[in-house]
Design a protein around this motif. Structure first.
Motif, PDB file in Angstrom:
ATOM      1  N   THR A  60      51.742  18.774  80.062  1.00 34.96           N
ATOM      2  CA  THR A  60      50.979  17.540  79.940  1.00 34.96           C
ATOM      3  C   THR A  60      49.585  17.754  80.496  1.00 34.96           C
ATOM      4  OG1 THR A  60      52.991  16.246  80.225  1.00 34.96           O
ATOM      5  CG2 THR A  60      50.915  15.094  80.537  1.00 34.96           C
ATOM      6  N   THR A  61      48.587  17.358  79.723  1.00 40.68           N
ATOM      7  CA  THR A  61      47.195  17.437  80.153  1.00 40.68           C
ATOM      8  C   THR A  61      46.615  16.030  80.181  1.00 40.68           C
ATOM      9  OG1 THR A  61      46.981  19.588  79.081  1.00 40.68           O
ATOM     10  CG2 THR A  61      44.941  18.450  79.640  1.00 40.68           C
ATOM     11  N   ILE A  62      46.039  15.677  81.317  1.00 41.41           N
ATOM     12  CA  ILE A  62      45.397  14.372  81.487  1.00 41.41           C
ATOM     13  C   ILE A  62      43.889  14.596  81.493  1.00 41.41           C
ATOM     14  CG2 ILE A  62      45.116  12.380  83.006  1.00 41.41           C
ATOM     15  CD1 ILE A  62      47.928  12.571  81.906  1.00 41.41           C
ATOM     16  N   THR A  63      43.155  13.901  80.619  1.00 41.79           N
ATOM     17  CA  THR A  63      41.713  14.067  80.522  1.00 41.79           C
ATOM     18  C   THR A  63      41.024  12.701  80.555  1.00 41.79           C
ATOM     19  OG1 THR A  63      42.062  16.008  79.133  1.00 41.79           O
ATOM     20  CG2 THR A  63      39.840  15.093  79.185  1.00 41.79           C
ATOM     21  N   PRO A  64      40.374  12.369  81.665  1.00 39.90           N
ATOM     22  CA  PRO A  64      39.613  11.117  81.703  1.00 39.90           C
ATOM     23  C   PRO A  64      38.354  11.207  80.834  1.00 39.90           C
ATOM     24  CG  PRO A  64      40.144  11.883  83.916  1.00 39.90           C
ATOM     25  CD  PRO A  64      40.460  12.997  82.980  1.00 39.90           C
ATOM     26  N   VAL A  65      37.996  10.086  80.221  1.00 40.78           N
ATOM     27  CA  VAL A  65      36.787   9.991  79.413  1.00 40.78           C
ATOM     28  C   VAL A  65      35.805   9.116  80.178  1.00 40.78           C
ATOM     29  CG1 VAL A  65      35.792   9.273  77.218  1.00 40.78           C
ATOM     30  CG2 VAL A  65      38.098  10.249  77.287  1.00 40.78           C
ATOM     31  N   LEU A  66      34.626   9.647  80.397  1.00 39.53           N
ATOM     32  CA  LEU A  66      33.605   9.035  81.233  1.00 39.53           C
ATOM     33  C   LEU A  66      32.460   8.526  80.380  1.00 39.53           C
ATOM     34  CD1 LEU A  66      32.146   8.822  84.086  1.00 39.53           C
ATOM     35  CD2 LEU A  66      31.403  11.162  83.655  1.00 39.53           C
ATOM     36  N   SER A  67      31.916   7.393  80.774  1.00 35.99           N
ATOM     37  CA  SER A  67      30.734   6.853  80.099  1.00 35.99           C
ATOM     38  C   SER A  67      29.691   6.517  81.150  1.00 35.99           C
ATOM     39  CB  SER A  67      31.117   5.596  79.316  1.00 35.99           C
ATOM     40  OG  SER A  67      29.969   5.024  78.731  1.00 35.99           O
ATOM     41  N   PHE A  68      28.452   6.933  80.881  1.00 38.14           N
ATOM     42  CA  PHE A  68      27.345   6.569  81.769  1.00 38.14           C
ATOM     43  C   PHE A  68      26.053   6.531  80.969  1.00 38.14           C
ATOM     44  CE2 PHE A  68      27.573  11.200  82.039  1.00 38.14           C
ATOM     45  CZ  PHE A  68      26.247  11.612  82.063  1.00 38.14           C
ATOM     46  N   THR A  69      25.057   5.877  81.539  1.00 38.52           N
ATOM     47  CA  THR A  69      23.746   5.773  80.902  1.00 38.52           C
ATOM     48  C   THR A  69      22.721   6.421  81.814  1.00 38.52           C
ATOM     49  OG1 THR A  69      24.402   3.710  79.848  1.00 38.52           O
ATOM     50  CG2 THR A  69      22.045   4.195  79.926  1.00 38.52           C
ATOM     51  N   THR A  70      21.923   7.334  81.264  1.00 43.97           N
ATOM     52  CA  THR A  70      20.919   8.037  82.052  1.00 43.97           C
ATOM     53  C   THR A  70      19.775   7.092  82.417  1.00 43.97           C
ATOM     54  OG1 THR A  70      19.679   8.756  80.125  1.00 43.97           O
ATOM     55  CG2 THR A  70      21.464  10.203  80.878  1.00 43.97           C
ATOM     56  N   HIS A  71      18.900   7.545  83.300  1.00 45.85           N
ATOM     57  CA  HIS A  71      17.751   6.736  83.712  1.00 45.85           C
ATOM     58  C   HIS A  71      16.810   6.427  82.556  1.00 45.85           C
ATOM     59  CE1 HIS A  71      18.714   6.611  87.925  1.00 45.85           C
ATOM     60  NE2 HIS A  71      18.807   7.934  87.985  1.00 45.85           N
ATOM     61  N   ASP A  72      16.772   7.302  81.546  1.00 43.42           N
ATOM     62  CA  ASP A  72      15.892   7.036  80.401  1.00 43.42           C
ATOM     63  C   ASP A  72      16.598   6.253  79.291  1.00 43.42           C
ATOM     64  OD1 ASP A  72      17.517   8.949  79.271  1.00 43.42           O
ATOM     65  OD2 ASP A  72      15.912  10.351  78.783  1.00 43.42           O
ATOM     66  N   GLY A  73      17.826   5.780  79.545  1.00 51.38           N
ATOM     67  CA  GLY A  73      18.520   4.908  78.612  1.00 51.38           C
ATOM     68  C   GLY A  73      19.454   5.587  77.633  1.00 51.38           C
ATOM     69  N   THR A  74      19.679   6.877  77.763  1.00 53.88           N
ATOM     70  CA  THR A  74      20.578   7.595  76.866  1.00 53.88           C
ATOM     71  C   THR A  74      22.025   7.334  77.281  1.00 53.88           C
ATOM     72  OG1 THR A  74      18.935   9.344  76.587  1.00 53.88           O
ATOM     73  CG2 THR A  74      21.206   9.862  75.949  1.00 53.88           C
ATOM     74  N   ALA A  75      22.828   6.840  76.355  1.00 52.53           N
ATOM     75  CA  ALA A  75      24.252   6.610  76.617  1.00 52.53           C
ATOM     76  C   ALA A  75      25.016   7.911  76.427  1.00 52.53           C
ATOM     77  CB  ALA A  75      24.792   5.539  75.687  1.00 52.53           C
ATOM     78  N   VAL A  76      25.875   8.239  77.383  1.00 50.06           N
ATOM     79  CA  VAL A  76      26.625   9.489  77.352  1.00 50.06           C
ATOM     80  C   VAL A  76      28.107   9.170  77.489  1.00 50.06           C
ATOM     81  CG1 VAL A  76      27.019  11.704  78.498  1.00 50.06           C
ATOM     82  CG2 VAL A  76      24.715  10.734  78.416  1.00 50.06           C
ATOM     83  N   THR A  77      28.916   9.770  76.645  1.00 49.78           N
ATOM     84  CA  THR A  77      30.369   9.706  76.747  1.00 49.78           C
ATOM     85  C   THR A  77      30.860  11.144  76.793  1.00 49.78           C
ATOM     86  OG1 THR A  77      30.406   7.680  75.446  1.00 49.78           O
ATOM     87  CG2 THR A  77      32.487   8.853  75.685  1.00 49.78           C
ATOM     88  N   ALA A  78      31.660  11.463  77.805  1.00 46.81           N
ATOM     89  CA  ALA A  78      32.082  12.850  77.983  1.00 46.81           C
ATOM     90  C   ALA A  78      33.465  12.911  78.611  1.00 46.81           C
ATOM     91  CB  ALA A  78      31.081  13.583  78.875  1.00 46.81           C
TER      92      ALA A  78
END
Length: 153
Positions: free
Chosen positions: A70-88
């Motif tokens: 079993t592999t557990i992988t959290p998915v993270l979302s954040f927005t950079t200071h210049d407004g770029t949305a990131v999902t990783a």
């Protein structure tokens, strides 16, 4: 290793194995130190924002012997200071990844490379330092084995 080789009367094995491996580890050590210093500099230059775990992926695989993994992988979302949305995918340095859904986290990211981020800068620093310590310890132990082999001849 040294006690086993000496006990079986193999001092040449200590020299033949310990010597070349000690040289290899010693040659590798400066590169490890440079890599550690470079990574710590990058960690210090990272920007900090708030992020959130938006999903936790669970992958269960069954091998040919009916063993499961079993592999557990959290998915993270954040927005950079210049407004770029990131999902990783966050693959390390997150306590209790299975129970992390909807958890707010502090994200440190490299502005020039959004794939380079961490959730625990202190753990990354410790890991880099530990790598250097293990490499240096390997040099000492292998060199010691070669010296013991030479002394036994």
């Amino acid at each position: 290793m040294a006690l086993l080789a000496v006990g079986w009367g193999w001092p040449r094995a200590l020299i033949g194995l310990g010597g070349p491996l000690a040289v290899f580890a010693a040659v590798h050590l400066p590169g490890t130190v440079r890599s550690k210093n470079h990574r710590i500099e990058k960690l210090a230059a990272m920007d900090t924002v708030r992020g959130r775990i938006i999903a936790v992926l669970k992958d269960v695989t069954v091998d040919q012997d009916n063993g499961t993994s079993t592999t557990i992988t959290p998915v993270l979302s954040f927005t950079t200071h210049d407004g770029t949305a990131v999902t990783a995918h966050s693959t390390s340095n997150l306590p209790d990844p299975a129970g992390s859904y909807r958890r707010d986290v502090t994200v440190r990211y490299a502005p020039g490379d959004l794939a380079d981020f961490t959730l625990d800068r202190a753990a990354e620093r410790r890991g880099e330092r530990l790598d250097v310590v293990v490499n240096a310890l390997a040099v000492v132990v292998l060199l010691g084995a070669a010296v013991v082999g030479m002394a036994m001849l």
